[in-house]
Design an enzyme around this catalytic site. Structure first.
Site, mmCIF file in Angstrom:
data_model
loop_
_atom_site.group_PDB
_atom_site.id
_atom_site.type_symbol
_atom_site.label_atom_id
_atom_site.label_comp_id
_atom_site.label_asym_id
_atom_site.label_seq_id
_atom_site.Cartn_x
_atom_site.Cartn_y
_atom_site.Cartn_z
ATOM 1 N N ARG A 18 82.490 76.386 59.305
ATOM 2 C CA ARG A 18 82.878 75.164 58.573
ATOM 3 C C ARG A 18 84.300 75.278 57.999
ATOM 4 O O ARG A 18 84.994 74.273 57.873
ATOM 5 C CB ARG A 18 81.859 74.921 57.439
ATOM 6 C CG ARG A 18 81.909 73.507 56.839
ATOM 7 C CD ARG A 18 80.706 73.266 55.920
ATOM 8 N NE ARG A 18 80.500 71.867 55.626
ATOM 9 C CZ ARG A 18 80.892 71.260 54.513
ATOM 10 N NH1 ARG A 18 81.514 71.937 53.581
ATOM 11 N NH2 ARG A 18 80.664 69.970 54.331
ATOM 12 N N ILE A 49 84.538 65.200 54.133
ATOM 13 C CA ILE A 49 83.529 65.842 54.975
ATOM 14 C C ILE A 49 82.262 65.768 54.128
ATOM 15 O O ILE A 49 82.284 66.064 52.937
ATOM 16 C CB ILE A 49 83.917 67.304 55.330
ATOM 17 C CG1 ILE A 49 82.827 67.971 56.175
ATOM 18 C CG2 ILE A 49 84.210 68.145 54.114
ATOM 19 C CD1 ILE A 49 83.249 69.345 56.735
ATOM 20 N N SER A 50 81.148 65.333 54.720
ATOM 21 C CA SER A 50 79.931 65.130 53.952
ATOM 22 C C SER A 50 79.360 66.451 53.462
ATOM 23 O O SER A 50 79.680 67.527 53.980
ATOM 24 C CB SER A 50 78.889 64.412 54.806
ATOM 25 O OG SER A 50 79.437 63.278 55.412
ATOM 26 N N GLN A 51 78.483 66.351 52.473
ATOM 27 C CA GLN A 51 77.786 67.527 51.928
ATOM 28 C C GLN A 51 76.924 68.171 53.033
ATOM 29 O O GLN A 51 76.238 67.451 53.759
ATOM 30 C CB GLN A 51 76.897 67.042 50.785
ATOM 31 C CG GLN A 51 76.151 68.115 50.075
ATOM 32 C CD GLN A 51 75.052 67.538 49.192
ATOM 33 O OE1 GLN A 51 74.721 66.373 49.286
ATOM 34 N NE2 GLN A 51 74.505 68.374 48.351
#
Ligand code: SAH
Length: 224
Positions: free
Chosen positions: A40, A66-68
């Site tokens: 990530r 960027i989403s959780q």
């Protein structure tokens, strides 16, 4: 667990993130393995790289996030992919969720409306040998017709309603996950399944996403 399968110094952080996701109810082993195998930190800007494995959303530039990780894992768990599917993603953003999808499906097409984000996502995907993923710059509310129909569609931005074009590009039995925003501003994650008679919708809980901007989304004029 595949948490240590990448040879970089972030393995411990990924293992901790996976533990957290399990605690939160992510129990699909293939989804957890994908998180363990995907760096990530290569998908977020340098300035927030030290926070790459926190279970939180992070800024990626161009006013997008960027989403959780938990929400991304929940999306993937909800789609119940088996590895044979052709998947359409709307909202490439950083490309991280695209990378997870590539590990869980046979073919991935991802559509992003902001050229700059699509470009850096492409770079990050290439850096981990995911050249087979197709990243397209377009208005994703119209789907991506050339490769339709799709077995699954993942929409990573919240729209006012389910775009008709996306329903049409969903294969029979196919599933779409999309956050829908009510006029009061409340967002709910919805799973849409294409059936012989139309569609079935299930509500999966409250979420918070950036707006889906496009012809069948919000603010059509700002997308043109
Ligand atoms: N899943 C992504 C997060 C995406 S944030 C990740 O892992 O990083 C949502 C993204 O949707 C943003 O990049 C935004 O630019 C994009 N977006 C919004 N409306 C869109 C549209 N109509 N078509 C394609 N992308 C869109």
């Amino acid at each position: 667990m595949a948490a240590g399968s990448l040879s970089d110094s972030y393995g411990g952080y990924r293992a901790r993130l996976i533990e957290e996701l399990r605690t939160q109810g992510i129990n699909d082993m293939s989804v957890l393995a994908a998180v363990g195998e995907t760096p990530r930190h290569l998908f977020v800007p340098e300035a927030v790289r030290h926070r790459a494995y926190e279970n939180s959303a992070l800024p990626i530039g161009n006013q997008q996030t960027i989403s959780q990780p938990y929400v991304q894992a929940l999306y993937l768990q909800t789609l119940q992919l088996t590895g044979t599917e052709k998947v359409l993603e709307i909202g490439t953003g950083s490309g991280y969720q695209t990378a997870l999808l590539a590990r869980l499906a046979a073919q991935v097409v991802s559509v992003e409306r902001i050229t700059e984000l699509a470009r850096s996502a492409r770079k990050a995907l290439d850096s981990i040998d995911l050249a087979s993923v197709l990243v397209v710059v377009a208005d994703g509310t119209m789907g991506w017709k050339p490769l339709a129909p799709y077995d699954a569609i993942l929409v990573a931005a919240a729209g006012p309603e389910v775009p008709e074009a996306l329903v049409r590009q969903l294969a029979l039995g196919g599933k779409m996950v999309i956050p829908i925003e009510s006029p009061s501003g409340h967002q709910e994650l919805v799973r849409v399944t294409r059936t012989e008679n139309g569609t079935e919708e299930e509500m999966l809980g409250a979420v918070k996403f950036v707006p889906l901007i496009g012809k069948q989304g919000f603010g059509m004029q700002s997308a043109e």
